[in-house]
Design a protein around this motif. Structure first.
Motif, mmCIF file in Angstrom:
data_model
loop_
_atom_site.group_PDB
_atom_site.id
_atom_site.type_symbol
_atom_site.label_atom_id
_atom_site.label_comp_id
_atom_site.label_asym_id
_atom_site.label_seq_id
_atom_site.Cartn_x
_atom_site.Cartn_y
_atom_site.Cartn_z
ATOM 1 N N GLY A 118 -0.280 6.639 -0.534
ATOM 2 C CA GLY A 118 -1.298 7.667 -0.316
ATOM 3 C C GLY A 118 -1.980 7.615 1.032
ATOM 4 O O GLY A 118 -2.963 8.334 1.263
ATOM 5 N N THR A 119 -1.495 6.776 1.941
ATOM 6 C CA THR A 119 -2.117 6.664 3.256
ATOM 7 C C THR A 119 -1.434 7.576 4.274
ATOM 8 O O THR A 119 -0.308 8.046 4.070
ATOM 9 N N ILE A 120 -2.146 7.811 5.372
ATOM 10 C CA ILE A 120 -1.594 8.498 6.526
ATOM 11 C C ILE A 120 -1.960 7.698 7.773
ATOM 12 O O ILE A 120 -2.913 6.915 7.761
ATOM 13 N N ALA A 121 -1.197 7.890 8.823
ATOM 14 C CA ALA A 121 -1.496 7.256 10.107
ATOM 15 C C ALA A 121 -1.973 8.340 11.060
ATOM 16 O O ALA A 121 -1.411 9.430 11.104
ATOM 17 N N PHE A 122 -3.029 8.038 11.822
ATOM 18 C CA PHE A 122 -3.487 9.024 12.807
ATOM 19 C C PHE A 122 -3.908 8.329 14.090
ATOM 20 O O PHE A 122 -4.258 7.149 14.106
#
Length: 201
Positions: A118-122
């Motif tokens: 459920g994570t994202i990288a930004f």
């Protein structure tokens, strides 16, 4: 190309970028190839899951871990993450090298963007060209290194394969002649104990 501006009687030289082609491509759901503050990357509209699938097809791998949101400010990522811890906000302000943050994404994001946990990288863009492009477009981009697969990356424009060059819809002319090798950004996340963990440095 540069243009001259005058403010309070002072003359300054301001970089003038040709963003029209990239903007039109993004608006049509296409893929752009452009230099970032780390590595030459493929990019598309971050809210367009169909365009994201195009990135996967071009890279030959369907892996959200290859993707990063590229934004022009910490505020621009707010609609896409559940909570940005103050420690991470402070780190964004003072970190010198390009910095990617892994954090929990909102569940209403397209499923092909979220990682299995459920994570994202930004990353907040430091490169002026990227910031102006994102600002002009009015929203974040999803990016992936301009290479087939996820394990390698092109050191500069000359290292990009013909598969990638022919598979995108627009190629930026900005910084194509640079020979300096780009480097991946530093990547961090907070542990459950709110301790910084460096995943890539």
């Amino acid at each position: 190309m540069f243009m001259t501006t005058s403010t309070n009687g002072r003359t300054a030289m301001v970089q003038r970028y040709n963003l029209e082609g990239a903007m039109a491509t993004l608006e049509d759901g296409g893929l752009i190839l452009f230099p970032t503050d780390s590595i030459w990357s493929i990019g598309c509209d971050a809210t367009d899951p169909v365009a994201v699938e195009s990135i996967y097809r071009l890279k030959g791998v369907r892996n959200p871990a290859c993707l990063e949101f590229l934004v022009d400010s910490p505020q621009q990522i707010t609609p896409f993450v559940e909570h940005l811890h103050p420690r991470l906000e402070t780190l964004l302000l003072y970190h010198v090298r390009p910095l990617t943050i892994l954090t929990k994404g909102k569940p209403n994001l397209p499923s092909n963007i979220l990682r299995p946990d459920g994570t994202i990288a930004f990353r907040v863009a430091q490169d002026d060209y990227c910031r102006r492009l994102i600002d002009a477009y009015g929203g974040p981009l999803i990016t992936a290194y301009a290479c087939v697969g996820c394990d390698q990356y092109p050191p500069n424009f000359g290292g990009i394969s013909s598969t990638i060059l022919q598979g995108v819809d627009f190629v930026s002319r900005h910084r194509q002649t640079e020979k300096i090798a780009g480097e991946p950004s530093v990547m961090v996340r907070l542990t459950e104990k709110d301790e910084l963990e460096f995943l890539r440095d």
